[in-house]
Design a protein around this motif. Structure first.
Motif, PDB file in Angstrom:
ATOM      1  N   LEU A 105       0.831  -1.198   0.000  1.00 51.07           N
ATOM      2  CA  LEU A 105       0.000   0.000   0.000  1.00 51.07           C
ATOM      3  C   LEU A 105       0.868   1.251   0.000  1.00 51.07           C
ATOM      4  O   LEU A 105       0.588   2.216  -0.730  1.00 51.07           O
ATOM      5  CB  LEU A 105      -0.928  -0.010   1.213  1.00 51.07           C
ATOM      6  N   GLY A 106       1.916   1.252   0.814  1.00 47.22           N
ATOM      7  CA  GLY A 106       2.806   2.405   0.850  1.00 47.22           C
ATOM      8  C   GLY A 106       3.507   2.648  -0.479  1.00 47.22           C
ATOM      9  O   GLY A 106       3.635   3.790  -0.924  1.00 47.22           O
ATOM     10  N   LEU A 107       3.949   1.566  -1.137  1.00 52.53           N
ATOM     11  CA  LEU A 107       4.596   1.714  -2.445  1.00 52.53           C
ATOM     12  C   LEU A 107       3.613   2.239  -3.485  1.00 52.53           C
ATOM     13  O   LEU A 107       3.973   3.069  -4.330  1.00 52.53           O
ATOM     14  CB  LEU A 107       5.178   0.374  -2.892  1.00 52.53           C
ATOM     15  N   MET A 108       2.379   1.747  -3.403  1.00 52.28           N
ATOM     16  CA  MET A 108       1.367   2.218  -4.347  1.00 52.28           C
ATOM     17  C   MET A 108       1.095   3.704  -4.154  1.00 52.28           C
ATOM     18  O   MET A 108       1.012   4.473  -5.130  1.00 52.28           O
ATOM     19  CB  MET A 108       0.080   1.419  -4.177  1.00 52.28           C
ATOM     20  N   LEU A 109       0.955   4.145  -2.910  1.00 50.53           N
ATOM     21  CA  LEU A 109       0.705   5.552  -2.643  1.00 50.53           C
ATOM     22  C   LEU A 109       1.899   6.409  -3.035  1.00 50.53           C
ATOM     23  O   LEU A 109       1.731   7.565  -3.451  1.00 50.53           O
ATOM     24  CB  LEU A 109       0.376   5.748  -1.160  1.00 50.53           C
ATOM     25  N   ALA A 110       3.106   5.858  -2.915  1.00 51.10           N
ATOM     26  CA  ALA A 110       4.300   6.626  -3.285  1.00 51.10           C
ATOM     27  C   ALA A 110       4.320   6.937  -4.775  1.00 51.10           C
ATOM     28  O   ALA A 110       4.870   7.969  -5.192  1.00 51.10           O
ATOM     29  CB  ALA A 110       5.557   5.853  -2.893  1.00 51.10           C
ATOM     30  N   THR A 111       3.710   6.057  -5.588  1.00 54.36           N
ATOM     31  CA  THR A 111       3.693   6.323  -7.031  1.00 54.36           C
ATOM     32  C   THR A 111       2.826   7.525  -7.386  1.00 54.36           C
ATOM     33  O   THR A 111       2.962   8.084  -8.482  1.00 54.36           O
ATOM     34  CB  THR A 111       3.178   5.089  -7.795  1.00 54.36           C
ATOM     35  N   MET A 112       1.941   7.928  -6.469  1.00 54.22           N
ATOM     36  CA  MET A 112       1.062   9.061  -6.758  1.00 54.22           C
ATOM     37  C   MET A 112       1.825  10.376  -6.784  1.00 54.22           C
ATOM     38  O   MET A 112       1.342  11.356  -7.371  1.00 54.22           O
ATOM     39  CB  MET A 112      -0.062   9.122  -5.728  1.00 54.22           C
ATOM     40  N   VAL A 113       2.995  10.427  -6.136  1.00 57.84           N
ATOM     41  CA  VAL A 113       3.762  11.672  -6.096  1.00 57.84           C
ATOM     42  C   VAL A 113       4.848  11.700  -7.168  1.00 57.84           C
ATOM     43  O   VAL A 113       5.595  12.674  -7.267  1.00 57.84           O
ATOM     44  CB  VAL A 113       4.387  11.883  -4.704  1.00 57.84           C
ATOM     45  N   VAL A 114       4.956  10.620  -7.953  1.00 57.87           N
ATOM     46  CA  VAL A 114       5.948  10.578  -9.029  1.00 57.87           C
ATOM     47  C   VAL A 114       5.398  11.329 -10.232  1.00 57.87           C
ATOM     48  O   VAL A 114       4.322  10.975 -10.737  1.00 57.87           O
ATOM     49  CB  VAL A 114       6.288   9.130  -9.413  1.00 57.87           C
ATOM     50  N   PRO A 115       6.066  12.359 -10.725  1.00 62.38           N
ATOM     51  CA  PRO A 115       5.529  13.120 -11.875  1.00 62.38           C
ATOM     52  C   PRO A 115       5.545  12.292 -13.149  1.00 62.38           C
ATOM     53  O   PRO A 115       6.376  11.380 -13.309  1.00 62.38           O
ATOM     54  CB  PRO A 115       6.480  14.324 -11.970  1.00 62.38           C
ATOM     55  N   PHE A 116       4.636  12.642 -14.031  1.00 61.22           N
ATOM     56  CA  PHE A 116       4.511  11.911 -15.299  1.00 61.22           C
ATOM     57  C   PHE A 116       5.785  11.989 -16.122  1.00 61.22           C
ATOM     58  O   PHE A 116       6.130  11.045 -16.849  1.00 61.22           O
ATOM     59  CB  PHE A 116       3.326  12.486 -16.096  1.00 61.22           C
ATOM     60  N   GLN A 117       6.527  13.085 -16.003  1.00 62.89           N
ATOM     61  CA  GLN A 117       7.732  13.266 -16.803  1.00 62.89           C
ATOM     62  C   GLN A 117       8.783  12.193 -16.523  1.00 62.89           C
ATOM     63  O   GLN A 117       9.627  11.902 -17.373  1.00 62.89           O
ATOM     64  CB  GLN A 117       8.340  14.649 -16.554  1.00 62.89           C
ATOM     65  N   LEU A 118       8.742  11.612 -15.307  1.00 60.82           N
ATOM     66  CA  LEU A 118       9.708  10.571 -14.964  1.00 60.82           C
ATOM     67  C   LEU A 118       9.293   9.191 -15.450  1.00 60.82           C
ATOM     68  O   LEU A 118      10.135   8.288 -15.559  1.00 60.82           O
ATOM     69  CB  LEU A 118       9.907  10.526 -13.436  1.00 60.82           C
ATOM     70  N   THR A 119       8.036   9.017 -15.733  1.00 63.23           N
ATOM     71  CA  THR A 119       7.547   7.690 -16.126  1.00 63.23           C
ATOM     72  C   THR A 119       7.189   7.579 -17.602  1.00 63.23           C
ATOM     73  O   THR A 119       6.932   6.468 -18.074  1.00 63.23           O
ATOM     74  CB  THR A 119       6.300   7.331 -15.292  1.00 63.23           C
ATOM     75  N   MET A 120       7.189   8.688 -18.325  1.00 64.90           N
ATOM     76  CA  MET A 120       6.708   8.609 -19.696  1.00 64.90           C
ATOM     77  C   MET A 120       7.645   7.805 -20.590  1.00 64.90           C
ATOM     78  O   MET A 120       7.190   7.066 -21.473  1.00 64.90           O
ATOM     79  CB  MET A 120       6.495  10.021 -20.269  1.00 64.90           C
ATOM     80  N   ILE A 121       8.976   7.904 -20.377  1.00 60.67           N
ATOM     81  CA  ILE A 121       9.904   7.132 -21.210  1.00 60.67           C
ATOM     82  C   ILE A 121       9.808   5.640 -20.907  1.00 60.67           C
ATOM     83  O   ILE A 121       9.695   4.828 -21.843  1.00 60.67           O
ATOM     84  CB  ILE A 121      11.345   7.658 -21.038  1.00 60.67           C
ATOM     85  N   PRO A 122       9.851   5.211 -19.612  1.00 62.49           N
ATOM     86  CA  PRO A 122       9.640   3.779 -19.359  1.00 62.49           C
ATOM     87  C   PRO A 122       8.296   3.268 -19.870  1.00 62.49           C
ATOM     88  O   PRO A 122       8.212   2.159 -20.405  1.00 62.49           O
ATOM     89  CB  PRO A 122       9.724   3.681 -17.831  1.00 62.49           C
ATOM     90  N   THR A 123       7.247   4.076 -19.715  1.00 65.06           N
ATOM     91  CA  THR A 123       5.930   3.663 -20.214  1.00 65.06           C
ATOM     92  C   THR A 123       5.944   3.520 -21.727  1.00 65.06           C
ATOM     93  O   THR A 123       5.370   2.566 -22.286  1.00 65.06           O
ATOM     94  CB  THR A 123       4.853   4.678 -19.792  1.00 65.06           C
ATOM     95  N   PHE A 124       6.603   4.449 -22.393  1.00 65.08           N
ATOM     96  CA  PHE A 124       6.709   4.375 -23.852  1.00 65.08           C
ATOM     97  C   PHE A 124       7.444   3.111 -24.284  1.00 65.08           C
ATOM     98  O   PHE A 124       7.025   2.426 -25.232  1.00 65.08           O
ATOM     99  CB  PHE A 124       7.428   5.617 -24.383  1.00 65.08           C
ATOM    100  N   LEU A 125       8.529   2.778 -23.582  1.00 55.49           N
ATOM    101  CA  LEU A 125       9.299   1.578 -23.936  1.00 55.49           C
ATOM    102  C   LEU A 125       8.483   0.311 -23.701  1.00 55.49           C
ATOM    103  O   LEU A 125       8.541  -0.633 -24.494  1.00 55.49           O
ATOM    104  CB  LEU A 125      10.593   1.534 -23.121  1.00 55.49           C
ATOM    105  N   VAL A 126       7.698   0.293 -22.622  1.00 57.18           N
ATOM    106  CA  VAL A 126       6.845  -0.868 -22.353  1.00 57.18           C
ATOM    107  C   VAL A 126       5.782  -1.002 -23.440  1.00 57.18           C
ATOM    108  O   VAL A 126       5.525  -2.104 -23.953  1.00 57.18           O
ATOM    109  CB  VAL A 126       6.197  -0.759 -20.957  1.00 57.18           C
ATOM    110  N   MET A 127       5.142   0.110 -23.793  1.00 56.19           N
ATOM    111  CA  MET A 127       4.124   0.063 -24.834  1.00 56.19           C
ATOM    112  C   MET A 127       4.735  -0.336 -26.180  1.00 56.19           C
ATOM    113  O   MET A 127       4.102  -1.055 -26.969  1.00 56.19           O
ATOM    114  CB  MET A 127       3.433   1.430 -24.966  1.00 56.19           C
ATOM    115  N   LYS A 128       5.960   0.096 -26.446  1.00 55.32           N
ATOM    116  CA  LYS A 128       6.632  -0.299 -27.688  1.00 55.32           C
ATOM    117  C   LYS A 128       6.946  -1.779 -27.682  1.00 55.32           C
ATOM    118  O   LYS A 128       6.819  -2.464 -28.707  1.00 55.32           O
ATOM    119  CB  LYS A 128       7.918   0.523 -27.855  1.00 55.32           C
ATOM    120  N   TRP A 129       7.333  -2.311 -26.508  1.00 54.16           N
ATOM    121  CA  TRP A 129       7.618  -3.741 -26.397  1.00 54.16           C
ATOM    122  C   TRP A 129       6.364  -4.568 -26.645  1.00 54.16           C
ATOM    123  O   TRP A 129       6.422  -5.638 -27.249  1.00 54.16           O
ATOM    124  CB  TRP A 129       8.189  -4.033 -25.013  1.00 54.16           C
ATOM    125  N   PHE A 130       5.210  -4.061 -26.206  1.00 55.90           N
ATOM    126  CA  PHE A 130       3.941  -4.737 -26.454  1.00 55.90           C
ATOM    127  C   PHE A 130       3.437  -4.521 -27.879  1.00 55.90           C
ATOM    128  O   PHE A 130       2.461  -5.158 -28.286  1.00 55.90           O
ATOM    129  CB  PHE A 130       2.873  -4.239 -25.477  1.00 55.90           C
TER     130      PHE A 130
END
Length: 272
Positions: A105-130
Motif C-alpha cells: 500500500l505504501g509503495l502504491m501511494l508513493a507512485t502518486m507523487v511521481v511526476p509523469f515526466q519521470l515515467t513517460m519514457i519507461p511507459t513508452f518503452l513498455v508500450m513499444k515492447w507490447f
C-alpha cells in the motif's frame, strides 16, 4: 418545503462562480460568431446573429468524428476498468490482511507523487515492447487502474461497518459476492467520484497521446483539436466550436454525477 436560506458565503461564492463561468460563456458566444466579429478590435461582446459556420466546418472535417470516437472509447474503457479493478484492489486493502500488504500500500501511494515526466519514457518503452505504440491500446493500458482509484475505494470501504459483511459471510457468501452484492451498492458516491475524475483526466489528457500516437486516425479529441487549431488558426469560429464540442461531454459527465460526487466528499456514504 422551506426556502433555502441565503448566507454570507453566497455573496462571496456567487461572484467567484460568475468569474469561472465567464470563459465558458465567451467560448459559447464566440463559437456562433463570424470570423470577422471575432477578429474585430475591440472584440465584439455579443454576436449580431447566430452563425453555425464554425460547427459545420468542424463536423464536416472527416477526422473530427473519428477523434471524438477515439476519446470516447479510451475514456469509457478507463472508467469501467478503474471502477472494477480499483474496487477490487481497494476492498483487498481495506478488508484483507496478507503478507506485505502495508508495504505494498505504501509503495502504491508513493507512485502518486511521481511526476509523469519521470515515467513517460519507461511507459513508452513498455508500450513499444507490447507493440501498442500508435494505437488506442497505448492510451488504454496505462489507464486501466490508477493508485488514486484504489486508495479512494479503500478509504471508503474502511468507513463502512463490517456487520453486514460478516452476516453475509455466515450465510455462505464469498468475498466477491459480498463486494458486488452488498458493499458496491453502498459505494455509489465513491463510484461516481472515481468515474468522474477518471473521465476528466483521460478525456483531457494531451501529454501521453502526443507521445504515443503518430497517425491522425488514432488521435484523441484533445490531440486532434490541437493539430486542428494549429492548421486553422485563422478560422477562430471553427476552433471555438471544436472546443465547445470537447467541453460538453465533461460538463454532462459532471452534472450526471454531481449529487453523488458531492456526497462522497462530505460523508462516508452511510447515514444513521
Amino acid at each position: 418545503m422551506s426556502a433555502r436560506r441565503v448566507s454570507a458565503w453566497h455573496l462571496v461564492l456567487a461572484p467567484l462562480a460568475l468569474c469561472f463561468a465567464l470563459p465558458f460563456v465567451w467560448l459559447l458566444l464566440s463559437s456562433v460568431m463570424t470570423n470577422a466579429e471575432i477578429n474585430r478590435f475591440p472584440p465584439a461582446l455579443w454576436p449580431k446573429g447566430v452563425d453555425l459556420g464554425g460547427y459545420r466546418y468542424v463536423l464536416g472535417n472527416a477526422m473530427f468524428p473519428r477523434w471524438f470516437a477515439n476519446s470516447l472509447i479510451v475514456a469509457s474503457v478507463a472508467v469501467a476498468s478503474n471502477l472494477l479493478l480499483g474496487s477490487l484492489g481497494g476492498y483487498a486493502f481495506a478488508r484483507m490482511r496478507f503478507a506485505g500488504s502495508r508495504l505494498l500500500l505504501g509503495l502504491m501511494l508513493a507512485t502518486m507523487v511521481v511526476p509523469f515526466q519521470l515515467t513517460m519514457i519507461p511507459t513508452f518503452l513498455v508500450m513499444k515492447w507490447f507493440g501498442l505504440i500508435d494505437s488506442l491500446g497505448a492510451l488504454i493500458l496505462p489507464s486501466l487502474v490508477t493508485p488514486f482509484a484504489v486508495f479512494l475505494f479503500r478509504q471508503f470501504f474502511l468507513a463502512l461497518p463490517r456487520e453486514m459483511e460478516e452476516a453475509a459471510w455466515i450465510d455462505g457468501c464469498s468475498r466477491l459476492r459480498v463486494l458486488f452484492s452488498i458493499v458496491m451498492p453502498l459505494a455509489r458516491p465513491a463510484l461516481a467520484t472515481v468515474a468522474v475524475l477518471t473521465f476528466l483526466s483521460t478525456w483531457n489528457d494531451l501529454s501521453w497521446p502526443l507521445i504515443a500516437i503518430n497517425h491522425d486516425t488514432q488521435y484523441t479529441l484533445q490531440l486532434g483539436l490541437t493539430t486542428f487549431q494549429g492548421q486553422h488558426h485563422t478560422k477562430w469560429s471553427a476552433v471555438m466550436a471544436g472546443n465547445v464540442i470537447t467541453v460538453v461531454p465533461v460538463l454532462v459527465a459532471f452534472l450526471l454525477a454531481q449529487k453523488t460526487f458531492i456526497q462522497s466528499l462530505t460523508s462516508s456514504g452511510l447515514k444513521g
